[in-house]
Design an enzyme around this catalytic site. Structure first.
Site, PDB file in Angstrom:
ATOM      1  N   HIS A   1       0.819  -1.213   0.000  1.00  0.00           N
ATOM      2  CA  HIS A   1       0.000   0.000   0.000  1.00  0.00           C
ATOM      3  C   HIS A   1       0.855   1.267   0.000  1.00  0.00           C
ATOM      4  O   HIS A   1       0.365   2.341  -0.321  1.00  0.00           O
ATOM      5  CB  HIS A   1      -1.056  -0.014   1.119  1.00  0.00           C
ATOM      6  CG  HIS A   1      -0.582   0.313   2.507  1.00  0.00           C
ATOM      7  ND1 HIS A   1      -0.312  -0.649   3.465  1.00  0.00           N
ATOM      8  CD2 HIS A   1      -0.351   1.495   3.114  1.00  0.00           C
ATOM      9  CE1 HIS A   1       0.055  -0.065   4.585  1.00  0.00           C
ATOM     10  NE2 HIS A   1       0.047   1.236   4.404  1.00  0.00           N
TER      11      HIS A   1
ATOM     12  N   ASP B   1       1.258  -7.685   2.255  1.00  0.00           N
ATOM     13  CA  ASP B   1       1.390  -6.245   2.016  1.00  0.00           C
ATOM     14  C   ASP B   1       2.856  -5.823   1.833  1.00  0.00           C
ATOM     15  O   ASP B   1       3.431  -5.153   2.686  1.00  0.00           O
ATOM     16  CB  ASP B   1       0.739  -5.496   3.193  1.00  0.00           C
ATOM     17  CG  ASP B   1       0.392  -4.061   2.835  1.00  0.00           C
ATOM     18  OD1 ASP B   1       0.905  -3.553   1.821  1.00  0.00           O
ATOM     19  OD2 ASP B   1      -0.392  -3.441   3.586  1.00  0.00           O
TER      20      ASP B   1
ATOM     21  N   SER C   1       4.038   2.262   8.466  1.00  0.00           N
ATOM     22  CA  SER C   1       3.827   1.271   7.421  1.00  0.00           C
ATOM     23  C   SER C   1       5.118   1.044   6.666  1.00  0.00           C
ATOM     24  O   SER C   1       5.782   2.006   6.269  1.00  0.00           O
ATOM     25  CB  SER C   1       2.760   1.746   6.445  1.00  0.00           C
ATOM     26  OG  SER C   1       1.514   1.376   6.922  1.00  0.00           O
TER      27      SER C   1
HETATM   28  N1  ARG Z   1      -4.806   0.786   7.677  1.00  0.00           N
HETATM   29  C1  ARG Z   1      -3.511   0.802   7.059  1.00  0.00           C
HETATM   30  C2  ARG Z   1      -2.932   2.207   7.191  1.00  0.00           C
HETATM   31  O1  ARG Z   1      -3.366   2.938   7.984  1.00  0.00           O
HETATM   32  C3  ARG Z   1      -3.540   0.294   5.658  1.00  0.00           C
HETATM   33  C4  ARG Z   1      -4.195   1.148   4.628  1.00  0.00           C
HETATM   34  C5  ARG Z   1      -4.200   0.603   3.239  1.00  0.00           C
HETATM   35  N2  ARG Z   1      -5.222  -0.415   3.066  1.00  0.00           N
HETATM   36  C6  ARG Z   1      -6.537  -0.174   2.746  1.00  0.00           C
HETATM   37  N3  ARG Z   1      -7.368  -1.168   2.657  1.00  0.00           N
HETATM   38  N4  ARG Z   1      -6.996   1.030   2.520  1.00  0.00           N
HETATM   39  O2  ARG Z   1      -2.512   2.932   6.354  1.00  0.00           O
HETATM   40  N1  GLU Z   2      -1.217   1.481   7.668  1.00  0.00           N
HETATM   41  C1  GLU Z   2      -0.560   2.522   8.416  1.00  0.00           C
HETATM   42  C2  GLU Z   2       0.409   3.311   7.535  1.00  0.00           C
HETATM   43  O1  GLU Z   2       0.219   3.420   6.348  1.00  0.00           O
HETATM   44  C3  GLU Z   2       0.104   1.948   9.618  1.00  0.00           C
HETATM   45  C4  GLU Z   2      -0.936   1.519  10.534  1.00  0.00           C
HETATM   46  C5  GLU Z   2      -1.061   2.422  11.744  1.00  0.00           C
HETATM   47  O2  GLU Z   2      -1.615   3.518  11.640  1.00  0.00           O
HETATM   48  O3  GLU Z   2      -0.578   1.960  12.777  1.00  0.00           O
HETATM   49  O4  GLU Z   2       1.354   3.906   8.004  1.00  0.00           O
END
Ligand code: ARG
Ligand code: GLU
Length: 719
Positions: A84, A221, A654
């Protein structure tokens, strides 16, 4: 009296000693934590993590793009981050004929690696505590503006000095603890970064929004890039003559596997946390800001969903937008629930009561700290309506794609109407805007945005106080408008909703066509909102937030004074941090226990829920599963996929390396559990878990799924 004070002090030190696992620590100062880390199992020294005299683990870690982390995993500059995090690059190389999103991509050799203009990675060369220098000329009599100008002056000279020290050095000075401390960061920036490999969406995004922020998780991922340098191994702009960068340090990959209780260390660039905000701020967040923002995104998402479900073209066009809007939306929901569950307001109030009691214990303290909390209460209550407008501006006004699109023309139109404009600059900007217009319309669907407009304008009208509504809303209300009819009219009239009209106007943009755009109904609406914001909100809003900044500076100083034995960590601010913890499952709610790892069996299990489109793995993966063709990656008859641990992480982490006690790579961080999303404000080791891709799943995909032996052969595996 003395006894009461003593009691208060004792209970403070008991309650507030700090919790192992919590904290995002400054690498340069990690020595203070090292004894505790070693007690938890860590085998290395502080110098192994961060050193300016010899290579250390920090030399293998980069800030990837603006908002992620990545790490070097081969001596030829191979970089791993999340799928991502590399998503927009992967998307930009995708066409219908060669769809990297759908099919994945594995370069067979260096010539097949794909350049990514605009993508940069930065290594931290060093950091220095410059508090003393920066605050040298600051006096207590200065107001906040004078103070920051004085600080900026010193910072600028430190920065320009540091940038001369090496090729492609970039330096910054950041405040910590609301300006109680300042650090200089010196980075080396590389800008020839090529895409090496990525699994298809069906692995890299497996679970999609259905599983986002949740455990159990089965997402592969990751994506792979390579840093290129010139012949002298220095950063250089893209050139076909560039060669793979030879890093100072790269991470070895552990295939040993993990078990519950194992030490874990996450080393990366967390973006933003608010650990020290007062109860008033938490109340504002969970009772006003989050609920409103969530509601506004509910509205947008349900409109997106209706259109996406009915039409496959719209489904593709709005996929990335939907994911972006849904990501923060889901986090805010989890955060609100989590903060209420922890009684964050109550806990903060308790701390504030102790603080007041402590501050009242002598006249000097009273003078310095006694006034703070009442002042916080006063400022937050004044902030509340203004902050509502700011939220509606971001989420409702700019949530309308066409308004946000029109706002981007502000500068160009200004230039077109100004007779003293530099013609060359004007033409450059106009060309850039033309490209922007084309990319905007590629993923724009007028029918979707028209509904969004109607719904969000209605929400603004109903929920923002009268005196903070722009003229356009007040006028429409008097005429008793039906927002959908109004949207229909405006979207038909406006030139901004029609790519051919906008491009034609841009092509021969002179003062008369600029006026036409200025008088366009959409531009008028944008302008009305902006006028209201700038005349009634902005100035006071920033006065208050500046004052709060000073209050927090003093409050934190007081907290540190009150709890001298507590180790404080500064809020995340996109600078490099270390967080440590251990592999652990947890009890998310009554009657449920989460295991600490997932396996490929779960991918198959999820794929049997045929009604969930996020759960469709590639055929080849299912074949591997059915034939149990796991090769050396077999563990108890299956393949591990992800695990959870107690590390304190946030957005920006991330792609961060997750290291074992010896400093070897055991995984790549990519998310947090639903029950832990409140940890930006309050961490609780009972519920807070970060989610990590098990590095063995990465190896399995590269080897058994992709057959990318060339990539595999670059890696150094340790048992
Ligand atoms: N929750 C993760 C972060 O905060 C992954 C985001 C990407 N994935 C998604 N399904 N949108 O960034
Ligand atoms: N998915 C998050 C990012 O893109 C990390 C997850 C979180 O917020 O801990 O940095």
């Amino acid at each position: 009296m003395k006894r009461i004070v003593l009691l208060v002090l004792l209970s403070i030190s008991f309650i507030l000693k700090g919790i192992a696992d919590e904290g995002m620590w400054i690498p340069m100062l990690i020595g203070k934590n090292i004894a505790e880390m070693q007690r938890m199992g860590f085998k290395l020294t502080a110098e192994d993590l961060y050193s300016v005299n010899k290579t250390s683990l920090k030399d293998a870690i980069v800030q990837f793009g603006g908002g992620c982390t990545g790490e070097v995993i081969s001596e030829q500059g191979l970089l791993i981050t999340n799928h991502h995090c590399g998503y927009s690059q992967i998307q930009s190389h995708s066409t219908i004929e060669r769809n990297l999103l759908a099919n994945g991509y594995w370069a067979n050799n260096l010539t097949e690696e794909l350049p990514n203009p605009g993508l940069k990675v930065r290594f931290l060369v060093r950091m220095d505590d410059v508090t003393h220098q920066v605050l040298k000329n600051v006096t207590p009599a200065m107001n906040e503006r004078e103070r920051s100008l004085t600080i900026q002056q010193v910072a600028d000279s430190l920065i320009s000095q540091a940038q001369k020290e090496g090729i492609a050095y970039e330096a910054m000075v950041y405040p910590f603890y609301y300006g109680n401390q300042y650090f200089l960061f010196v980075y080396q920036v590389f800008e020839d970064i090529r895409l090496v490999g990525t699994p298809p969406d069906a692995i890299g995004k497996f679970g999609g929004d259905t599983d986002n922020w949740e455990w159990p998780r089965h997402t592969g991922d990751f994506s792979l890039f390579r840093i290129y340098a010139d012949k002298n191994n220095n950063p250089a702009p893209y050139s076909p003559d560039n060669v793979p960068y030879k890093p100072k340090k790269f991470l070895k990959i552990s295939t040993k596997g993990i078990k519950e209780g194992d030490f874990t260390l996450v080393y990366g660039f967390p973006g933003r946390t608010q650990q020290y905000i007062t109860s008033h701020a938490v109340e504002l967040l969970i009772n006003q800001s989050n609920p409103h923002k969530i509601e506004l995104r509910n509205t947008r998402l349900s409109i997106f969903n209706n259109f996406m479900n009915a039409n496959d073209t719209i489904k593709i066009k709005y996929a990335a937008k939907h994911a972006r809007v849904a990501n923060a939306w889901k986090k805010w929901i989890g955060e609100t629930i989590g903060l209420k569950r922890l009684d964050a307001v109550g806990k903060k109030q308790e701390l504030e009561a102790m603080f007041n009691a402590w501050a009242s214990s002598n006249p000097e303290l009273k003078e310095r700290y006694g006034w703070l909390l009442p002042k916080f209460a006063e400022l937050y209550s004044e902030l509340s309506p203004l902050s509502l407008v700011v939220d509606y501006r971001n989420e409702a006004v700019y949530g309308v794609e066409l308004i946000s699109f029109a706002s981007r023309f502000d500068r160009l139109l200004g230039m077109a109407l100004d007779s003293t404009t530099d013609v060359k600059k004007f033409q450059e900007l106009r060309e850039r805007m033309k490209n922007y217009v084309k990319s905007f319309f590629k993923d724009f669907e007028i029918a979707v945005d028209r509904e969004v407009f109607a719904a969000l304008m209605q929400a603004y009208t109903e929920r923002v106080p009268e005196n903070l509504q722009p003229e356009f809303i007040q006028r429409s209300k008097k005429q008793n408008v039906n927002w959908r009819q109004m949207a229909q009219q405006i979207y038909t009239q406006s030139a901004f909703s029609d790519s051919i009209r906008v491009l034609t106007l841009l092509n021969d943009l002179d003062s008369s066509s600029a006026k036409e755009l200025l008088n366009d109904p959409i531009f008028g609406i944008y302008y009305d909102f902006e006028y209201l914001y700038r005349s009634n909100v902005e100035q006071r809003y920033y006065q208050i937030t500046d004052s709060l900044e000073i209050l927090y500076r003093t409050y934190i100083e007081g907290l540190m004074h009150m709890q001298p034995e507590k180790r404080f960590f500064p809020d995340a601010n996109s600078t490099l941090r270390i967080t440590y913890g251990k592999v652990a499952g947890f009890e998310p709610h009554d009657g449920a226990i989460y295991n600490y790892f997932t396996t490929i069996d779960g991918i198959y299990e999820k794929s049997q829920q045929h009604d969930i489109p996020d759960y469709v793995p590639p055929k080849r993966l299912i074949e591997l599963y059915q034939t149990k063709d796991y090769g050396p990656y077999t563990v108890n008859g299956t393949v591990p996929v992800a695990f959870i641990a107690t590390n304190h992480t946030t957005g920006g982490n991330s792609g961060s390396p997750v290291l074992d006690a010896e400093g070897n790579l055991i995984g790549v961080n990519f998310d947090r559990c639903w029950e832990s999303t409140m940890s930006d404000v309050m961490f609780d080791p009972k519920y807070c878990r970060n989610i990590t891709l098990d590095i063995r799943y990465f190896l399995f995909i590269v080897d058994k799924y992709a057959g990318a032996k060339n990539i595999l052969s670059e890696l150094v595996l340790v048992q």
